[in-house]
Design a protein around this motif. Structure first.
Motif, short mmCIF file in Angstrom:
data_model
loop_
_atom_site.label_atom_id
_atom_site.label_comp_id
_atom_site.label_asym_id
_atom_site.label_seq_id
_atom_site.Cartn_x
_atom_site.Cartn_y
_atom_site.Cartn_z
N ILE A 151 0.80 -1.15 0.03
CA ILE A 151 0.12 0.06 0.02
C ILE A 151 1.00 1.13 0.06
O ILE A 151 0.60 2.21 -0.80
N GLN A 152 1.98 1.22 0.87
CA GLN A 152 2.87 2.43 0.83
C GLN A 152 3.60 2.54 -0.50
O GLN A 152 3.81 3.68 -0.98
N SER A 153 3.79 1.34 -1.12
CA SER A 153 4.44 1.57 -2.83
C SER A 153 3.45 2.22 -3.55
O SER A 153 4.13 2.89 -4.50
N GLU A 154 2.18 2.12 -3.37
CA GLU A 154 1.23 2.72 -4.09
C GLU A 154 0.77 3.97 -3.89
O GLU A 154 0.25 4.64 -4.90
N THR B 124 1.18 2.38 9.27
CA THR B 124 1.61 2.27 10.78
C THR B 124 2.08 3.61 11.18
O THR B 124 2.48 3.61 12.56
N ASP B 125 2.14 4.64 10.51
CA ASP B 125 2.28 6.16 10.80
C ASP B 125 1.20 6.65 11.48
O ASP B 125 1.17 7.72 12.09
N PHE C 142 -6.02 0.84 -0.64
CA PHE C 142 -6.31 0.00 0.67
C PHE C 142 -7.60 -0.98 0.38
O PHE C 142 -7.54 -1.98 0.78
N GLY C 143 -8.61 -0.37 -0.26
CA GLY C 143 -9.48 -1.50 -0.76
C GLY C 143 -9.26 -2.80 -1.40
O GLY C 143 -9.87 -3.73 -1.41
N GLY C 144 -8.32 -2.46 -2.36
CA GLY C 144 -7.90 -3.66 -2.89
C GLY C 144 -7.25 -4.79 -2.25
O GLY C 144 -7.10 -6.05 -2.57
N TYR C 145 -6.99 -4.56 -0.91
CA TYR C 145 -6.43 -5.63 0.00
C TYR C 145 -7.35 -6.07 0.81
O TYR C 145 -7.14 -6.67 2.04
#
Length: 121
Positions: free
Chosen positions: A14-17, A23-24, A106-109
């Motif tokens: 998710i961060q890469s996207e 977690t921040d 996020f929804g993709g996961y």
């Protein structure tokens, strides 16, 4: 691989996207206590994870040029949210589009996160 490692791997994707790290916004230990994707989504929403603010004209234009050259997606989002054209500018359009993209990422996961959080292993 344990629950924590599985979630951290998903969060890296998710961060890469999106350039945002979950977690921040919420501690991983708190996430591990959650029982569903929906609970995590609500908490992230409360913490402002899905509200991306792109400021400065040049940065907004660069984002739009890269992600929505025709402005069709960002204008559609703005219309759905009730914005009037005279209230729009590049920063608003870029922020709306970036916020939508982070929600979609996020929804993709959903399935993976739901499975991890509901599995009591």
């Amino acid at each position: 691989m344990n629950k924590k490692q599985k979630l951290e791997n998903i969060f890296k994707y998710i961060q890469s996207e999106t350039d945002e790290l979950i977690t921040d916004y919420i501690d991983i230990e708190e996430i591990l206590q959650m029982e569903s994707y929906d609970e995590l989504y609500e908490k992230l929403e409360e913490q402002g994870f899905f509200n991306v603010e792109i400021i400065y004209y040049a940065r907004a234009m660069e984002y739009l040029q890269t992600n929505d050259t025709s402005l069709s997606d960002s204008l559609e989002i703005a219309g759905e949210m009730g914005y009037r054209t005279e209230d729009l500018n590049s920063e608003i359009l870029a922020s709306l589009l970036a916020s939508k993209k982070i929600q979609e990422s996020f929804g993709g996961y959903y399935d993976e996160i739901e499975d991890i959080l509901t599995n009591n292993e």
